[in-house]
Scaffold this motif. Structure first.
Motif, PDB file in Angstrom:
ATOM      1  N   LYS A   4      81.526  -6.949  50.148  1.00 19.63           N
ATOM      2  CA  LYS A   4      82.408  -6.193  49.260  1.00 19.63           C
ATOM      3  C   LYS A   4      83.784  -5.995  49.889  1.00 19.63           C
ATOM      4  CE  LYS A   4      83.854  -3.356  46.032  1.00 19.63           C
ATOM      5  NZ  LYS A   4      84.233  -3.809  44.677  1.00 19.63           N
ATOM      6  N   LYS A   5      83.812  -5.866  51.203  1.00 19.29           N
ATOM      7  CA  LYS A   5      85.070  -5.604  51.903  1.00 19.29           C
ATOM      8  C   LYS A   5      85.967  -6.832  52.012  1.00 19.29           C
ATOM      9  CE  LYS A   5      82.724  -2.159  54.799  1.00 19.29           C
ATOM     10  NZ  LYS A   5      82.230  -1.854  56.173  1.00 19.29           N
ATOM     11  N   ILE A   6      85.369  -8.023  51.926  1.00 15.90           N
ATOM     12  CA  ILE A   6      86.169  -9.224  52.219  1.00 15.90           C
ATOM     13  C   ILE A   6      86.272 -10.214  51.051  1.00 15.90           C
ATOM     14  CG2 ILE A   6      85.698  -9.022  54.691  1.00 15.90           C
ATOM     15  CD1 ILE A   6      84.071 -11.901  52.964  1.00 15.90           C
ATOM     16  N   GLU A  52      85.931 -19.325  49.267  1.00 13.47           N
ATOM     17  CA  GLU A  52      87.069 -18.890  48.446  1.00 13.47           C
ATOM     18  C   GLU A  52      88.317 -19.710  48.756  1.00 13.47           C
ATOM     19  OE1 GLU A  52      86.413 -14.270  47.305  1.00 13.47           O
ATOM     20  OE2 GLU A  52      87.052 -14.644  49.384  1.00 13.47           O
ATOM     21  N   SER A  53      88.555 -19.990  50.033  1.00 11.70           N
ATOM     22  CA  SER A  53      89.748 -20.768  50.398  1.00 11.70           C
ATOM     23  C   SER A  53      89.657 -22.203  49.911  1.00 11.70           C
ATOM     24  CB  SER A  53      89.950 -20.743  51.919  1.00 11.70           C
ATOM     25  OG  SER A  53      88.985 -21.538  52.595  1.00 11.70           O
ATOM     26  N   ARG A  76      84.466 -16.423  52.962  1.00  9.03           N
ATOM     27  CA  ARG A  76      85.929 -16.590  52.984  1.00  9.03           C
ATOM     28  C   ARG A  76      86.309 -18.059  52.824  1.00  9.03           C
ATOM     29  NH1 ARG A  76      85.617 -13.276  57.713  1.00  9.03           N
ATOM     30  NH2 ARG A  76      86.222 -11.097  57.345  1.00  9.03           N
ATOM     31  N   SER A  81      87.564 -11.686  47.862  1.00  2.32           N
ATOM     32  CA  SER A  81      88.807 -11.449  47.131  1.00  2.32           C
ATOM     33  C   SER A  81      88.785 -12.022  45.719  1.00  2.32           C
ATOM     34  CB  SER A  81      89.988 -12.044  47.908  1.00  2.32           C
ATOM     35  OG  SER A  81      89.832 -13.451  48.057  1.00  2.32           O
ATOM     36  N   THR A  82      87.731 -12.774  45.388  1.00  2.00           N
ATOM     37  CA  THR A  82      87.643 -13.350  44.045  1.00  2.00           C
ATOM     38  C   THR A  82      86.758 -12.457  43.183  1.00  2.00           C
ATOM     39  OG1 THR A  82      85.847 -14.785  44.839  1.00  2.00           O
ATOM     40  CG2 THR A  82      88.070 -15.724  44.759  1.00  2.00           C
ATOM     41  N   GLU A  83      85.470 -12.720  43.158  1.00  2.00           N
ATOM     42  CA  GLU A  83      84.536 -11.932  42.350  1.00  2.00           C
ATOM     43  C   GLU A  83      83.194 -11.893  43.062  1.00  2.00           C
ATOM     44  OE1 GLU A  83      84.139 -12.540  37.938  1.00  2.00           O
ATOM     45  OE2 GLU A  83      82.149 -13.222  38.534  1.00  2.00           O
ATOM     46  N   ASP A  93      81.853  -6.759  41.242  1.00  2.00           N
ATOM     47  CA  ASP A  93      82.504  -7.055  39.965  1.00  2.00           C
ATOM     48  C   ASP A  93      81.485  -7.250  38.856  1.00  2.00           C
ATOM     49  OD1 ASP A  93      85.454  -7.507  40.910  1.00  2.00           O
ATOM     50  OD2 ASP A  93      84.198  -8.633  42.310  1.00  2.00           O
TER      51      ASP A  93
END
Length: 237
Positions: free
Chosen positions: A60-62, A33-34, A30, A64-66, A87
């Protein structure tokens, strides 16, 4: 801009060294990604010595990009990918006991096998990529498997960079041009670092994505994860 997918295997290695959940792999994903990372890559191996199969399910659940899952398409791996549906799946011909990936596919010899596996993943709606050496014959044959992309195995470039970077990057530029001509997207990864990634990006055309893990995590020990992710993003512009 070439996308940056961060391989978090080494974070899992550190976690597994002591048991428990420190560092927290999901929080790290996370955070990456941030900080601007555009993808998360994992490479679960059969012995689960770093990334565990359950990590793939949890990520997979968290993510948000790829989410990109790499690995040798043995039955256990194929089942995991079809369950998780990332993805992208990147097929790598590494041996069960390999410390790290050390060669690309012989896409001529293994064409029928790769074609079958790729067809299975594409029917599930998963983008496919094949790990290949910078060899135009292997790139051309990769197109016959039905894959969407190739990932150029960049260790030879990294080794040559300090001595003769022009010579080191030349076969990758040629392989990328060949891939583009036969309709394949181009990814790259293995031993790319803050030192050598900018020159690679500037000299390898049509580069869609790089996957970087070991060097990035090592650099982050000194410079901080947020800072390092953004240093890579600046070099990939």
């Amino acid at each position: 801009m070439t996308k940056l997918s961060v391989n978090i295997n080494k974070i899992a290695t550190l976690r597994n060294a002591r048991g428990g959940n420190m560092p927290d792999l999901l929080k790290a994903a996370r955070d990456i990604e941030s900080f601007g990372g555009q993808g998360i890559t994992i490479h679960p191996r059969p012995d689960e010595r770093h990334i565990r199969y359950q990590d793939a399910r949890d990520l997979k659940k968290i993510v948000s990009t790829e989410l990109n899952i790499e690995g040798n398409p043995i039955p256990k791996f194929i089942d995991l990918v079809l369950e998780v549906k990332p993805d992208q799946v990147t097929l790598v011909p590494d041996a069960v006991d390999a410390i790290t990936s050390n060669a690309g596919w012989d896409t001529l010899r293994h064409k029928d096998f790769l074609k079958e596996v790729i067809d299975t993943f594409k029917k599930a709606g998963i983008r496919t990529s094949i790990f290949v050496d910078p060899d135009t014959r292997m790139v051309e044959a990769a197109a016959d498997t039905g894959t969407d992309r190739i990932e150029l195995y960049t260790e030879s470039y990294a080794l040559a960079y300090a001595q003769n970077r022009e010579k080191g990057v030349a076969p990758f530029a040629e392989a990328a041009e060949t891939a583009h001509k036969v309709g394949l997207g181009i990814n790259a990864g293995h031993d790319l670092s803050l030192d050598n990634v900018k020159y690679f990006k500037e000299n390898v055309p049509h580069l869609l994505e790089v996957s970087i893990g070991h060097a990035l995590i090592c650099e982050a020990l000194y410079l901080g994860l947020d800072n390092v992710v953004n240093m890579y993003l600046n070099r990939l512009k």
